[in-house]
Design an enzyme around this catalytic site. Sequence first.
Site, PDB file in Angstrom:
ATOM      1  CG  ASP A 140       5.957  -1.950  -5.524  1.00  0.00           C
ATOM      2  OD1 ASP A 140       6.060  -2.435  -4.391  1.00  0.00           O
ATOM      3  OD2 ASP A 140       6.229  -0.767  -5.793  1.00  0.00           O
ATOM      4  CG  ASP A 165       4.410  -6.381  -3.675  1.00  0.00           C
ATOM      5  OD1 ASP A 165       4.284  -6.887  -2.539  1.00  0.00           O
ATOM      6  OD2 ASP A 165       5.248  -5.501  -3.937  1.00  0.00           O
ATOM      7  CD  GLU A 222       5.273 -10.268  -0.467  1.00  0.00           C
ATOM      8  OE1 GLU A 222       6.245 -10.925  -0.877  1.00  0.00           O
ATOM      9  OE2 GLU A 222       5.248  -9.035  -0.381  1.00  0.00           O
TER      10      GLU A 222
END
Length: 173
Positions: free
Chosen positions: A140, A7, A67
């Site tokens: 996260d 992330d 991501e």
Amino acid sequence: MVILGIDPGVATVGFGVVRAERGKNTLLQYGVITTPAGIPLSQRLVQISEDMEQLIRQFRPDEMAVEELFFSKNITTGIAVAHGRGVILLAAEKMGVPVFEYTPMQVKQAVVGYGAAQKRQVMLMTQRLLGMKEVPGPDDAADALAIAICHSRSATSLLNTERVFDANKYDTR
């Protein structure tokens, strides 16, 4: 297959490492890379790069899932995250780890079965799928685990014809 889910960020980069075998995901490690707020962006990016390379050396992932960026309201924050994401992609490339990218909607769909799922739903399902005693955190790190699970489900899908059968190799025209 060992998957490193990421992330991206600058202040905090979430990571999650899972082993995907025969439709089952096993948690190996998760956490965050953090950079101090008071230092210049360039120094933060160097730290992210070094920490990413260390993660890759330590866990030797077969693939990395990251991501994709989603800009909502604050473009300034989005630009900083884009810098961090670029450094993360560079580290993977330098270390020879193939990178796969997923949108937040794809991650939610893969983990929860609903592309507009709430963050809490994703975290609870991630906990369940990995057999964790507690909901993963911080956010996260939990997101990074969900990204790894998303890739696991995509990479092992029979619909992923590139991995199962490369028709171009057998084109007889």
